[in-house]
Scaffold this motif. Structure first.
Motif, PDB file in Angstrom:
ATOM      1  N   ARG A 182       0.823  -1.204   0.000  1.00 38.22           N
ATOM      2  CA  ARG A 182       0.000   0.000   0.000  1.00 38.22           C
ATOM      3  C   ARG A 182       0.866   1.267   0.000  1.00 38.22           C
ATOM      4  O   ARG A 182       0.570   2.231  -0.707  1.00 38.22           O
ATOM      5  CB  ARG A 182      -0.921  -0.005   1.228  1.00 38.22           C
ATOM      6  CG  ARG A 182      -1.827   1.226   1.372  1.00 38.22           C
ATOM      7  CD  ARG A 182      -2.763   1.400   0.182  1.00 38.22           C
ATOM      8  NE  ARG A 182      -3.757   0.361   0.109  1.00 38.22           N
ATOM      9  CZ  ARG A 182      -4.985   0.431   0.623  1.00 38.22           C
ATOM     10  NH1 ARG A 182      -5.347   1.527   1.257  1.00 38.22           N
ATOM     11  NH2 ARG A 182      -5.829  -0.563   0.478  1.00 38.22           N
ATOM     12  N   TYR A 183       1.961   1.258   0.805  1.00 39.06           N
ATOM     13  CA  TYR A 183       2.734   2.488   0.985  1.00 39.06           C
ATOM     14  C   TYR A 183       4.208   2.370   0.578  1.00 39.06           C
ATOM     15  O   TYR A 183       4.973   3.299   0.796  1.00 39.06           O
ATOM     16  CB  TYR A 183       2.668   2.934   2.447  1.00 39.06           C
ATOM     17  CG  TYR A 183       1.266   3.202   2.933  1.00 39.06           C
ATOM     18  CD1 TYR A 183       0.468   4.174   2.331  1.00 39.06           C
ATOM     19  CD2 TYR A 183       0.728   2.485   3.988  1.00 39.06           C
ATOM     20  CE1 TYR A 183      -0.823   4.421   2.777  1.00 39.06           C
ATOM     21  CE2 TYR A 183      -0.569   2.730   4.446  1.00 39.06           C
ATOM     22  CZ  TYR A 183      -1.339   3.703   3.831  1.00 39.06           C
ATOM     23  OH  TYR A 183      -2.610   3.946   4.280  1.00 39.06           O
TER      24      TYR A 183
ATOM     25  N   LEU B 108      -5.652   5.987   2.939  1.00 41.78           N
ATOM     26  CA  LEU B 108      -5.430   6.848   1.781  1.00 41.78           C
ATOM     27  C   LEU B 108      -5.864   6.203   0.476  1.00 41.78           C
ATOM     28  O   LEU B 108      -6.121   6.908  -0.507  1.00 41.78           O
ATOM     29  CB  LEU B 108      -3.945   7.232   1.701  1.00 41.78           C
ATOM     30  CG  LEU B 108      -3.378   7.973   2.916  1.00 41.78           C
ATOM     31  CD1 LEU B 108      -1.925   8.352   2.674  1.00 41.78           C
ATOM     32  CD2 LEU B 108      -4.211   9.200   3.241  1.00 41.78           C
ATOM     33  N   GLY B 109      -5.957   4.884   0.460  1.00 44.90           N
ATOM     34  CA  GLY B 109      -6.382   4.181  -0.754  1.00 44.90           C
ATOM     35  C   GLY B 109      -7.810   4.491  -1.154  1.00 44.90           C
ATOM     36  O   GLY B 109      -8.205   4.237  -2.299  1.00 44.90           O
TER      37      GLY B 109
ATOM     38  N   THR C  87      -8.792  10.310  -3.449  1.00 41.49           N
ATOM     39  CA  THR C  87      -8.071  10.744  -4.636  1.00 41.49           C
ATOM     40  C   THR C  87      -6.819  11.499  -4.197  1.00 41.49           C
ATOM     41  O   THR C  87      -6.718  11.951  -3.042  1.00 41.49           O
ATOM     42  CB  THR C  87      -8.934  11.668  -5.498  1.00 41.49           C
ATOM     43  OG1 THR C  87      -9.192  12.880  -4.750  1.00 41.49           O
ATOM     44  CG2 THR C  87     -10.253  10.997  -5.877  1.00 41.49           C
ATOM     45  N   LYS C  88      -5.882  11.670  -5.121  1.00 42.81           N
ATOM     46  CA  LYS C  88      -4.667  12.410  -4.787  1.00 42.81           C
ATOM     47  C   LYS C  88      -5.006  13.854  -4.415  1.00 42.81           C
ATOM     48  O   LYS C  88      -4.402  14.432  -3.501  1.00 42.81           O
ATOM     49  CB  LYS C  88      -3.681  12.380  -5.954  1.00 42.81           C
ATOM     50  CG  LYS C  88      -2.361  13.058  -5.612  1.00 42.81           C
ATOM     51  CD  LYS C  88      -1.342  12.935  -6.723  1.00 42.81           C
ATOM     52  CE  LYS C  88      -0.048  13.636  -6.334  1.00 42.81           C
ATOM     53  NZ  LYS C  88       1.009  13.532  -7.364  1.00 42.81           N
TER      54      LYS C  88
ATOM     55  N   SER D 284       5.852  11.702   1.099  1.00 41.08           N
ATOM     56  CA  SER D 284       5.389  11.401  -0.260  1.00 41.08           C
ATOM     57  C   SER D 284       3.872  11.405  -0.271  1.00 41.08           C
ATOM     58  O   SER D 284       3.228  10.809   0.605  1.00 41.08           O
ATOM     59  CB  SER D 284       5.918  10.034  -0.717  1.00 41.08           C
ATOM     60  OG  SER D 284       7.306  10.078  -0.967  1.00 41.08           O
TER      61      SER D 284
ATOM     62  N   GLY E 259       1.946  10.407  -3.048  1.00 42.79           N
ATOM     63  CA  GLY E 259       1.494   9.667  -4.220  1.00 42.79           C
ATOM     64  C   GLY E 259       2.415   9.762  -5.413  1.00 42.79           C
ATOM     65  O   GLY E 259       2.184   9.087  -6.427  1.00 42.79           O
ATOM     66  N   GLU E 260       3.463  10.595  -5.338  1.00 39.58           N
ATOM     67  CA  GLU E 260       4.417  10.662  -6.434  1.00 39.58           C
ATOM     68  C   GLU E 260       5.079   9.295  -6.625  1.00 39.58           C
ATOM     69  O   GLU E 260       5.537   8.683  -5.662  1.00 39.58           O
ATOM     70  CB  GLU E 260       5.500  11.718  -6.148  1.00 39.58           C
ATOM     71  CG  GLU E 260       4.972  13.125  -5.994  1.00 39.58           C
ATOM     72  CD  GLU E 260       4.490  13.449  -4.595  1.00 39.58           C
ATOM     73  OE1 GLU E 260       3.930  14.553  -4.399  1.00 39.58           O
ATOM     74  OE2 GLU E 260       4.655  12.590  -3.699  1.00 39.58           O
TER      75      GLU E 260
ATOM     76  N   GLY F 246       3.738   6.637  -7.087  1.00 39.28           N
ATOM     77  CA  GLY F 246       2.976   5.597  -6.397  1.00 39.28           C
ATOM     78  C   GLY F 246       3.395   5.401  -4.948  1.00 39.28           C
ATOM     79  O   GLY F 246       3.016   4.407  -4.319  1.00 39.28           O
TER      80      GLY F 246
ATOM     81  N   PHE G  89       3.602   6.663  -0.900  1.00 40.69           N
ATOM     82  CA  PHE G  89       2.937   7.472   0.109  1.00 40.69           C
ATOM     83  C   PHE G  89       3.730   7.429   1.416  1.00 40.69           C
ATOM     84  O   PHE G  89       4.569   6.557   1.632  1.00 40.69           O
ATOM     85  CB  PHE G  89       1.508   6.971   0.364  1.00 40.69           C
ATOM     86  CG  PHE G  89       0.574   7.208  -0.791  1.00 40.69           C
ATOM     87  CD1 PHE G  89      -0.156   8.382  -0.890  1.00 40.69           C
ATOM     88  CD2 PHE G  89       0.441   6.256  -1.793  1.00 40.69           C
ATOM     89  CE1 PHE G  89      -1.010   8.605  -1.955  1.00 40.69           C
ATOM     90  CE2 PHE G  89      -0.415   6.462  -2.867  1.00 40.69           C
ATOM     91  CZ  PHE G  89      -1.141   7.636  -2.950  1.00 40.69           C
TER      92      PHE G  89
END
Length: 541
Positions: free
Chosen positions: A92-93, A408-409, A412-413, A457, A459-460, A462, A464
């Protein structure tokens, strides 16, 4: 109908468990190892098969050493649950289970850990740990004479080692290059990575506990300038949490996330600051150490006293006010005030308090100083994720829509960034109010320095959160905001040219500079002082 059960040897159970972990918990490692390779090339398939066999062989040998008829099932149940949780966060992260991450996990308090819990995680654990545990409950470990085990077990360990070596040899050139050039990838191998890192952390902490901290402050003293000062000093160092330079308004971010600081006179912003680590367990001890990232030695940093011990030795009272998970050893043996999150205050919800609470009650800590000179550290909760929506009050919810969950999944970003930026507004408000407080302390020469412990991070690529190994961490996790303010009395009494520091602020600076720059700024003499790492050296009369 009689219930079924299966009788297996401990050796067979070790092999089955290893195969299971290889196939279910090592996707991220295999994807990283094989990324960019041509699946039409037979060498790619050979490497993939070799990695699968090697991972299985290594874990089989490890389990053969750990498992016995009595310990196999409880150990395996524990490993199944931990590995299922670890694999969830890895995927996930993008979490790497090196020593730094293990330290973070061990030092995390319950409130912080609870924010990481989610329904998706629980379902993942039920699937990847619950199902095999149910099957394991129907298995019995076969009884065997210890004399047979005495020769069967070593033979099985040797066989597992032979399989591992035989699998790697045909692809050794590719394998060795990968392990040499991408060393961090080994921290993705489950469950071996966290087992190895956990063992190393325990050994290191045990050694430090046995020897104690090495003093660095015997010769520390106040410089001659102190004899001519008319007022005592009050210096506040704010150690931020998880704020990244990219979203800092003063750095030119598209959004003004620091409106209060931007409206104040005398603010010196450092737009090119970098951290020593990508997590609190590394960055905080490192920034208070004379060694730093440029001469990084984790054992050396943790085994020696910190900047605070040195300052305290000179007679300046030091106090650590904490709204997070402690000082990570840098204030051991020194006064510390931990914010009571259960207190009745509009800034607290029973679990967490907003960082504005850090300046409330600070008068009490300051008045305890026997000679009036005080060095205060305010350790923020800051923008600690993933529950960014809990880091600011409703009136600072300016950027919408926001991600109002720690999972966070499900956001949205845009929602994640909005919630994060609102949290930066919270830090801006807290810093501005700290400066306002210092302006009221007219009987002191006052100053404030703020810097975050690391970035984040959002989402850059992928990715977090934070905590990636420093050598492969993206800039979002290592570039941090840094801000300074000082009263005219402070700059005058310490002979500081503020315009000079403002010009210097546009050059690169790192947490490695903190130790030596503060010694120089406060005119503290010590053999630990290195002028090469004093960022303000040329700005003092």
């Amino acid at each position: 109908m009689p219930s079924w059960h299966l009788v297996v040897s401990a050796e067979l159970l070790a092999l089955i468990a290893s195969l299971y972990f290889t196939l279910t918990a090592n996707h991220l490692f295999l994807n990283s190892a094989l990324q960019g390779r041509d699946w039409g090339d037979h060498k790619t398939w050979l490497l993939a098969i070799a990695l699968l066999l090697a991972i299985t062989g290594i874990h089989t040998a490890l389990f053969l050493i750990l498992f016995s008829r009595r310990t196999a099932k409880p150990l395996l149940i524990t490993l199944l649950v931990i590995t299922a949780a670890a694999s969830y966060y890895m995927n996930r992260y993008t979490v790497f289970f090196n020593g730094e991450m293990i330290r973070n996990i061990l030092r995390t308090d319950f409130k912080e850990a609870s924010e990481l819990l989610s329904l998706d995680m629980l379902l993942h654990i039920l699937l990847y740990a619950g199902v095999p545990i149910a099957l394991l409950s129907r298995m019995h470990i076969a009884k065997r004479r210890w004399t047979r085990t005495l020769w069967i077990r070593p033979l099985c360990v040797i066989a597992a080692a032979v399989v591992t070596v035989a699998a790697v040899l045909p692809v050794f050139q590719d394998f060795s290059a990968m392990m040499r050039n991408q060393k961090e990838m080994r921290f993705l191998i489950m469950p071996g990575a966290y087992l190895t890192s956990f063992t190393r952390v325990l050994a290191s902490d045990g050694k430090q506990a046995a020897t104690g901290r090495i003093s660095i402050s015997e010769d520390a003293r106040l410089g001659a300038l102190w004899a001519h000062r008319s007022k005592p000093m009050l210096f506040v160092l704010v150690v931020g949490e998880t704020t990244r330079a990219a979203n800092w308004g003063l750095n030119g971010y598209a959004r003004q996330t620091t409106p209060r600081l931007a409206s104040l006179e005398g603010i010196i912003n450092f737009p090119y600051a970098t951290s020593c680590g990508t997590n609190t367990e590394v960055s905080v001890p490192c920034m208070f150490s004379p060694f730093g990232r440029h001469d990084y030695d984790e054992e050396k940093i943790r085994s020696h006293e910190s900047l605070l011990h040195l300052i305290h030795r000179t007679g300046i009272s030091t106090v650590w006010r904490d709204n997070q998970s402690g000082c990570k050893g840098v204030c051991d043996g020194l006064p510390m005030t931990h914010i009571d999150t259960s207190q009745k205050s509009p800034l607290c919800d029973g679990e967490r308090c907003l960082d504005d609470i850090l300046t409330e009650g600070m008068d009490t800590d300051i008045q305890r100083a026997p000679n009036g000179n005080v060095f205060v550290v305010l350790h923020q909760l800051g923008n600690h994720g993933p529950a960014y929506y809990k880091r600011y009050p409703p009136e600072l919810r300016r950027f919408v829509p926001t991600c109002d969950t720690a999972d966070l999944g499900k956001c949205t970003k845009e929602q994640i960034v909005n919630a994060y930026d609102n949290g930066v507004l919270g830090t801006d408000r807290m810093l501005a109010s700290t400066i306002a407080y210092l302006k009221t302390q007219t009987h002191y020469d006052t100053a404030m320095l703020y810097l975050s412990d690391h970035g984040e991070s959002l989402g850059e690529h992928g990715i977090f959160l934070h905590g990636l190994p420093y050598s492969i961490a993206p800039k979002e996790q290592t570039q941090i905001p840094m801000v300074m303010w000082m009263s005219s009395g402070f700059s005058s009494s310490f002979g500081i040219n503020r315009d000079c520091i403002s010009r210097r602020a546009n050059q690169p600076i790192s947490q490695d500079h903190l130790f030596h720059s503060l010694l120089g700024l406060l005119r503290i003499e010590s053999k630990q002082y290195d002028p090469a790492w004093d960022a303000f050296k040329g700005c003092r009369a």
